[in-house]
Motif scaffolding. Structure first.
Motif, PDB file in Angstrom:
ATOM      1  N   LEU A   1       0.834  -1.195   0.000  1.00  0.00           N
ATOM      2  CA  LEU A   1       0.000   0.000   0.000  1.00  0.00           C
ATOM      3  C   LEU A   1       0.867   1.242   0.000  1.00  0.00           C
ATOM      4  N   SER A   2       0.409   2.253  -0.706  1.00  0.00           N
ATOM      5  CA  SER A   2       1.040   3.562  -0.641  1.00  0.00           C
ATOM      6  C   SER A   2       0.521   4.297   0.590  1.00  0.00           C
ATOM      7  N   SER A   3       1.117   5.460   0.871  1.00  0.00           N
ATOM      8  CA  SER A   3       0.746   6.177   2.096  1.00  0.00           C
ATOM      9  C   SER A   3       0.449   7.648   1.837  1.00  0.00           C
ATOM     10  N   ASP A   4      -0.019   7.962   0.612  1.00  0.00           N
ATOM     11  CA  ASP A   4      -0.421   9.347   0.366  1.00  0.00           C
ATOM     12  C   ASP A   4      -1.827   9.406  -0.238  1.00  0.00           C
ATOM     13  N   HIS A   5      -2.657   8.443   0.184  1.00  0.00           N
ATOM     14  CA  HIS A   5      -4.032   8.377  -0.296  1.00  0.00           C
ATOM     15  C   HIS A   5      -5.000   8.409   0.884  1.00  0.00           C
ATOM     16  N   VAL A   6      -6.176   8.980   0.650  1.00  0.00           N
ATOM     17  CA  VAL A   6      -7.232   9.023   1.656  1.00  0.00           C
ATOM     18  C   VAL A   6      -8.268   7.966   1.285  1.00  0.00           C
ATOM     19  N   PHE A   7      -8.463   6.987   2.149  1.00  0.00           N
ATOM     20  CA  PHE A   7      -9.417   5.903   1.888  1.00  0.00           C
ATOM     21  C   PHE A   7      -9.669   5.147   3.181  1.00  0.00           C
ATOM     22  N   ASN A   8     -10.678   4.271   3.163  1.00  0.00           N
ATOM     23  CA  ASN A   8     -10.953   3.374   4.280  1.00  0.00           C
ATOM     24  C   ASN A   8     -11.584   2.129   3.673  1.00  0.00           C
ATOM     25  N   LEU A   9     -10.840   1.034   3.632  1.00  0.00           N
ATOM     26  CA  LEU A   9     -11.264  -0.155   2.904  1.00  0.00           C
ATOM     27  C   LEU A   9     -11.139  -1.394   3.775  1.00  0.00           C
ATOM     28  N   ASP A  10     -12.198  -2.219   3.764  1.00  0.00           N
ATOM     29  CA  ASP A  10     -12.127  -3.539   4.382  1.00  0.00           C
ATOM     30  C   ASP A  10     -11.388  -4.454   3.415  1.00  0.00           C
ATOM     31  N   LEU A  11     -10.210  -4.879   3.790  1.00  0.00           N
ATOM     32  CA  LEU A  11      -9.356  -5.647   2.886  1.00  0.00           C
ATOM     33  C   LEU A  11      -9.651  -7.144   2.886  1.00  0.00           C
ATOM     34  N   GLN A  12     -10.419  -7.630   3.858  1.00  0.00           N
ATOM     35  CA  GLN A  12     -10.677  -9.066   3.911  1.00  0.00           C
ATOM     36  C   GLN A  12     -11.432  -9.580   2.686  1.00  0.00           C
ATOM     37  N   PRO A  13     -12.516  -8.914   2.217  1.00  0.00           N
ATOM     38  CA  PRO A  13     -13.167  -9.404   0.983  1.00  0.00           C
ATOM     39  C   PRO A  13     -12.243  -9.341  -0.232  1.00  0.00           C
ATOM     40  N   VAL A  14     -11.381  -8.329  -0.278  1.00  0.00           N
ATOM     41  CA  VAL A  14     -10.433  -8.216  -1.387  1.00  0.00           C
ATOM     42  C   VAL A  14      -9.458  -9.395  -1.363  1.00  0.00           C
ATOM     43  N   LEU A  15      -8.976  -9.723  -0.172  1.00  0.00           N
ATOM     44  CA  LEU A  15      -8.095 -10.885  -0.023  1.00  0.00           C
ATOM     45  C   LEU A  15      -8.796 -12.170  -0.459  1.00  0.00           C
ATOM     46  N   ALA A  16     -10.061 -12.319  -0.053  1.00  0.00           N
ATOM     47  CA  ALA A  16     -10.790 -13.544  -0.386  1.00  0.00           C
ATOM     48  C   ALA A  16     -10.937 -13.694  -1.897  1.00  0.00           C
ATOM     49  N   ARG A  17     -11.293 -12.610  -2.596  1.00  0.00           N
ATOM     50  CA  ARG A  17     -11.459 -12.700  -4.052  1.00  0.00           C
ATOM     51  C   ARG A  17     -10.118 -12.918  -4.758  1.00  0.00           C
ATOM     52  N   HIS A  18      -9.071 -12.305  -4.231  1.00  0.00           N
ATOM     53  CA  HIS A  18      -7.729 -12.518  -4.788  1.00  0.00           C
ATOM     54  C   HIS A  18      -7.377 -14.000  -4.768  1.00  0.00           C
ATOM     55  N   LEU A  19      -7.661 -14.667  -3.652  1.00  0.00           N
ATOM     56  CA  LEU A  19      -7.336 -16.082  -3.518  1.00  0.00           C
ATOM     57  C   LEU A  19      -8.269 -16.949  -4.351  1.00  0.00           C
ATOM     58  N   GLU A  20      -9.559 -16.612  -4.383  1.00  0.00           N
ATOM     59  CA  GLU A  20     -10.520 -17.396  -5.164  1.00  0.00           C
ATOM     60  C   GLU A  20     -10.166 -17.395  -6.649  1.00  0.00           C
ATOM     61  N   ARG A  21      -9.688 -16.252  -7.140  1.00  0.00           N
ATOM     62  CA  ARG A  21      -9.356 -16.139  -8.560  1.00  0.00           C
ATOM     63  C   ARG A  21      -8.017 -16.776  -8.910  1.00  0.00           C
ATOM     64  N   GLY A  22      -7.230 -17.104  -7.900  1.00  0.00           N
ATOM     65  CA  GLY A  22      -5.876 -17.560  -8.167  1.00  0.00           C
ATOM     66  C   GLY A  22      -5.047 -16.469  -8.813  1.00  0.00           C
ATOM     67  N   ALA A  23      -5.295 -15.229  -8.402  1.00  0.00           N
ATOM     68  CA  ALA A  23      -4.638 -14.075  -9.015  1.00  0.00           C
ATOM     69  C   ALA A  23      -3.162 -14.022  -8.636  1.00  0.00           C
ATOM     70  N   GLU A  24      -2.345 -13.608  -9.596  1.00  0.00           N
ATOM     71  CA  GLU A  24      -0.945 -13.314  -9.296  1.00  0.00           C
ATOM     72  C   GLU A  24      -0.795 -11.886  -8.795  1.00  0.00           C
TER      73      GLU A  24
END
Length: 423
Positions: A132-155
């Protein structure tokens, strides 16, 4: 390592090393991630908070420029509950004698930074690497993103946002198909008709990432495309890998397993004056939802100061006032940091004043960002109200730390005052 629902392990690296040259005088004496936002926070709070509230506890913060300006603030990860006996928070700075000579010293881009950390990542052996970078304003739940990353077998998974095409031209533009598979990326193209950009929140398969970085580096070295071995000069240790969009992500896209994941909620890259002030405008207009998530609070060190005070006769309209501030004048659509003073008869409009700024009686501040410790003398004028609502870097006044603007002095729109300037 953090245990995911699947039993896999995640590691996050927050890249907080950039000089932030586009923010000019505001980053002369601080690392860009230490730049305040919304009166009581710093930019580094947003990635660290999203990681901590998403259950990603093993977090490395990679810093290099003005790293001491972040040390006290980071406090070993304690404000984000990342301090622990095993794993948890780790601060990484450039070292000498820590590895091969060509990868020591300062990094030259975020892909180059990961290449220099590759042995540490390899030893940690995570199943997923978040960067992650550190000059952005956001608030994101990363757990669903992690789950989809793994489900897709994404590199690689790129978290993306939709922005205006003018803003997109300053970012990595992402072209994805209807299923979300990334087909092409363009790094800061200058002009584009596509508004989908990478938010600089990346998820990587670590083995693929490290292998691709090493292969790219070998190719650069064999073709003479690195600065390795150059005698003298500040870039003698440049691997040539640059930022993610230069070589790494395009190479991964060619492999066919890169996916786009749209972000939910507000996101903005605030690494330019226009974007920094516009993000505060958005905040005051109610378009920023990052502080509206009770389950994912934005964490950070709590300022030690009494409550703000608005005196009789003061006018405050559509503004935010930090702790310890004292307002006797008029404040309109502005954000005042801790201990800011606005004296009677003074006007602050469409501006951001960082901590301990004093605006004396009769002074006027418009469309400006004033760094901490600055004093605007009686009847002085800083900046001007723009003809329309659109912002540009050339309209915004930036005043560095501890400046003194004398009585009756006029500072023109778009001016830059170096830290410690007396005008």
């Amino acid at each position: 390592m953090t245990t995911l629902p699947t039993g896999l392990q995640a590691l996050a690296i927050v890249q907080a090393g950039g000089q932030g040259s586009r923010l000019d005088v505001l980053t002369r004496e601080r690392a860009k991630p230490a730049l305040p936002f919304a009166a009581t926070h710093a930019l580094i709070d947003f990635p660290l908070s999203s990681l901590a509230t998403s259950g990603i506890a093993d977090v490395w913060v990679s810093v290099q420029y003005q790293s001491s300006s972040l040390d006290a603030y980071l406090a070993g990860g304690r404000p984000w509950d990342l301090d622990r006996t095993r794993g948890g928070f780790r601060r990484i700075t450039p070292e000498q004698g820590s590895g091969p000579a060509h990868v020591e010293g300062f990094s030259h881009g975020n892909a180059d930074n990961l290449y220099r950390l590759r042995e540490d990542v390899r030893v940690s052996a995570p199943d997923v690497l978040l960067v992650l970078s550190s000059d952005h304003v956001f608030n994101l739940d990363l757990q669903p993103v992690l789950a989809r990353h793994l489900e897709r077998g994404a590199e690689c998974t790129l978290v993306t946002a939709e922005v205006g095409v003018q803003e997109a031209a300053h970012n990595m533009v992402v072209h994805a198909d209807a299923d979300g598979r990334v087909r092409q990326v363009q790094d800061k193209p200058g002009r584009t008709s596509v508004g989908t950009v990478a938010t600089e929140i990346f998820l990587y398969d670590p083995d693929v990432l490290l292998g691709e970085l090493e292969q790219l580096h070998r190719g650069l070295a064999s073709s003479g495309g690195t600065d390795q071995g150059r005698e003298g000069g500040a870039d003698a240790d440049d691997t040539g890998l640059g930022d993610f969009g230069s070589l790494l992500v395009p190479a991964l896209v060619e492999r066919g397993k890169v996916w786009a994941e749209p972000i939910t909620g507000y996101w903005k890259d605030v690494g330019r004056p226009q974007a920094y002030l516009q993000a505060h405008r958005d905040l005051l207009a109610g378009r920023v939802d990052v502080f509206d998530q009770p389950a994912r609070p934005v964490l950070g060190p709590t300022p030690v100061a009494p409550p703000a005070r608005v005196r009789a006769g003061a006018e405050v309209e559509d503004s935010m006032i930090g702790p310890g501030a004292d307002v006797r004048g008029r404040v309109v659509r502005s954000v005042l940091g801790p201990h800011v003073q606005v004296e009677a008869g003074a006007v602050v409009e469409d501006s951001v004043l960082l901590s301990d700024v004093r605006v004396e009686a009769g002074a006027r501040v418009h469309t400006s960002v004033l760094d901490r410790g600055t004093v605007v003398g009686r009847d002085a004028t800083v900046g001007r109200r723009p003809a329309g609502t659109r912002l540009s870097d050339e309209l915004i006044v930036l005043v560095g730390q501890d400046c003194r603007i004398g009585r009756g002095i006029a500072v023109e729109a778009g001016a830059r005052l170096e830290p410690g300037t007396t005008a």
